[in-house]
Design an enzyme around this catalytic site. Structure first.
Site, PDB file in Angstrom:
ATOM      1  N   SER A 143       0.834  -1.202   0.000  1.00  0.00           N
ATOM      2  CA  SER A 143       0.000   0.000   0.000  1.00  0.00           C
ATOM      3  C   SER A 143       0.875   1.261   0.000  1.00  0.00           C
ATOM      4  O   SER A 143       1.682   1.444  -0.912  1.00  0.00           O
ATOM      5  CB  SER A 143      -0.948  -0.032   1.195  1.00  0.00           C
ATOM      6  OG  SER A 143      -1.892   0.991   1.139  1.00  0.00           O
ATOM      7  N   ASP A 352       4.344  24.169  -1.144  1.00  0.00           N
ATOM      8  CA  ASP A 352       5.725  23.905  -1.562  1.00  0.00           C
ATOM      9  C   ASP A 352       6.228  22.527  -1.104  1.00  0.00           C
ATOM     10  O   ASP A 352       7.358  22.394  -0.649  1.00  0.00           O
ATOM     11  CB  ASP A 352       6.642  25.017  -1.054  1.00  0.00           C
ATOM     12  CG  ASP A 352       6.627  25.158   0.468  1.00  0.00           C
ATOM     13  OD1 ASP A 352       5.691  24.621   1.107  1.00  0.00           O
ATOM     14  OD2 ASP A 352       7.538  25.805   1.018  1.00  0.00           O
ATOM     15  N   HIS A 405      -7.380  -5.287  -1.085  1.00  0.00           N
ATOM     16  CA  HIS A 405      -6.176  -4.509  -0.799  1.00  0.00           C
ATOM     17  C   HIS A 405      -5.253  -5.204   0.206  1.00  0.00           C
ATOM     18  O   HIS A 405      -4.046  -4.963   0.215  1.00  0.00           O
ATOM     19  CB  HIS A 405      -6.596  -3.132  -0.269  1.00  0.00           C
ATOM     20  CG  HIS A 405      -5.483  -2.161  -0.101  1.00  0.00           C
ATOM     21  ND1 HIS A 405      -4.837  -1.553  -1.157  1.00  0.00           N
ATOM     22  CD2 HIS A 405      -4.867  -1.684   1.015  1.00  0.00           C
ATOM     23  CE1 HIS A 405      -3.911  -0.737  -0.713  1.00  0.00           C
ATOM     24  NE2 HIS A 405      -3.895  -0.807   0.603  1.00  0.00           N
TER      25      HIS A 405
END
Length: 431
Positions: A143, A352, A405
């Site tokens: 993951s 940023d 998953h």
């Protein structure tokens, strides 16, 4: 021998602790502790076995606490020494929690937390590799650990012999909005499958949600329980074998007390147990930043949710669970997230963020990369994974609908065996 070393089921467990820079570009900011646990076979006499480093999913969760000689670890130990890394901020590493950050200003909290993304997790691994005097080692990322793997391939490809990824190939360029557009659709499909299997559950959910709209209910930690929190248990639909346990929870959630409906204590306790954001706050506060490179998330999941109005429950309308998404209201409602609310807002607005991937380097990748991509993955969209893999030479994908998953946890021995075999085939073509 390490004084804290122990053995269990034929496996030797050796702890290692490292003092690493908080900020690798400015060591005056001090150091933090990073913990890793080495696993090897007691019977192993080969001191030259290569290393395999495991990167856990999340972000914000520690490495597995292995119990027994089984699963993917069993397969790995056949040919590797395994290093289970507690990523910075988790487990036995210097932990991130409202308890440890509560004394700082919101600005200081936010600045500190910017150093806990994949780039620095990878720098920590490199620090450890150098401490161990290892030339190259293999990595396994599950993951979010797969996201870390692509960061490692971007930053230090010459340090890697193999890369194995399960359910974790991210986009290297898309905005978080694209990710959440895809995951909301996957989450709706999981809802539809659940309610198709248990049609009576829809009425149960509406009854619970309407009760929460009209009454105050409190979790065992004193936190008021809301419809939005109730919807979040849908995150479990992304892993296998959770539909039936969810139905069992719903069918006896409400009881009658002196003629008045209340939520049972057992139900409320389980709702608290499923709020992993409480015990692992990095999972909430840095979740969207894992997609950010030079742009702000601005609460991406919250904004995208507004274009999927079905998830905004209203009495008399169908009820749908949400999935692996983070919303700003969580920092108003969750007991352990409240002290981090202002820092979360600062991080959501931060533009940023440094790059996490080097597109040019990945386009020239020489490391054999083997990936298990799950066709029905609710957390990591298959089409986005395939888009990234198409840009990377020597990356091979096994696309399967056999697993959710959590495939590595459910059938890890088989999955890792297949990925190792794929890696050997790729290496042979490069030889």
């Amino acid at each position: 021998m390490n004084a804290l070393e122990f053995t269990d089921a034929g496996v030797r467990y050796t702890p290692h602790t490292f003092q690493v820079p908080l900020d690798y570009s400015d060591e005056t900011k001090g150091r933090i502790e990073v913990f890793a646990r080495e696993l090897s076979l007691v019977s192993d006499t080969d001191n030259n076995k290569p290393w395999l480093v495991y990167f856990q999913g999340g972000p914000g969760f520690p490495s597995p606490r292995q119990n027994g000689h089984n699963g993917w670890v069993k397969r790995a130990l056949q040919q590797y020494r395994v290093l289970l890394l507690d990523q910075r901020g988790t487990g036995n590493s210097s932990v991130i929690h409202s308890q440890t950050l509560g004394h700082l200003s919101a600005e200081a909290q936010a600045e500190y937390l910017t150093h806990f993304r994949a780039d620095n997790i990878v720098r920590d691994a490199e620090f450890i590799r150098q401490q161990f005097n290892v030339d190259k080692w293999a990595i396994l990322g599950q993951s979010f650990g797969g996201f870390c793997s692509l960061t490692y391939l971007s930053m230090f490809p010459n340090s890697l012999s193999r890369s194995y990824i399960t359910g974790g190939v991210p986009s290297i360029s898309r905005h978080a909005d694209d990710v959440y557009q895809a995951t909301f659709k996957r989450t709706m499909a999981k809802n539809q499958a659940f309610f198709q299997q248990f049609p009576q559950a829809q009425q149960m959910c509406q009854k619970i949600a309407d009760h929460l709209l009209e009454n105050e209910e409190f979790l065992p930690n004193g936190q008021r329980f809301t419809v939005e929190q109730f919807q979040q248990i849908g995150i479990s639909f992304g892993v296998s074998d959770t539909f039936l346990p969810t139905y069992y929870l719903l069918e006896n959630a409400l009881i009658d007390v002196n003629g008045k409906a209340q939520l049972r204590y057992e139900f409320l306790n389980e709702m608290l147990n499923q709020q992993s954001f409480q015990t692992n706050p990095i999972y909430a506060i840095l979740h969207e930043s894992i997609y950010c490179q030079g742009f702000a998330s601005n609460w991406s999941a919250h904004r995208v949710r507004q274009s999927h109005d079905a998830f905004n429950y209203q009495s008399g309308k169908p009820f749908y669970f949400t999935g692996e998404m983070v919303f700003p209201w969580m920092f108003e409602q969750y007991q352990c997230l409240k002290p981090l609310q202002q820092a979360a807002q600062i991080l959501a607005e931060k533009q940023d963020w440094s790059p996490l991937y080097n597109t040019e380097q990945l386009a020239n990748n020489k490391v054999p990369v083997s990936c298990a991509v799950y066709a029905d993955d609710m957390f990591v969209e298959m089409d986005i994974s395939r888009e990234t893999l198409a840009l990377m030479p020597n990356a091979k994908a096994w696309i399967t609908n056999e697993y959710e998953h959590n495939g590595l946890r459910a059938d890890g021995e088989r999955i890792l065996d297949k990925l190792i075999e794929m890696g050997e085939q790729t290496a042979a073509t490069l030889a």
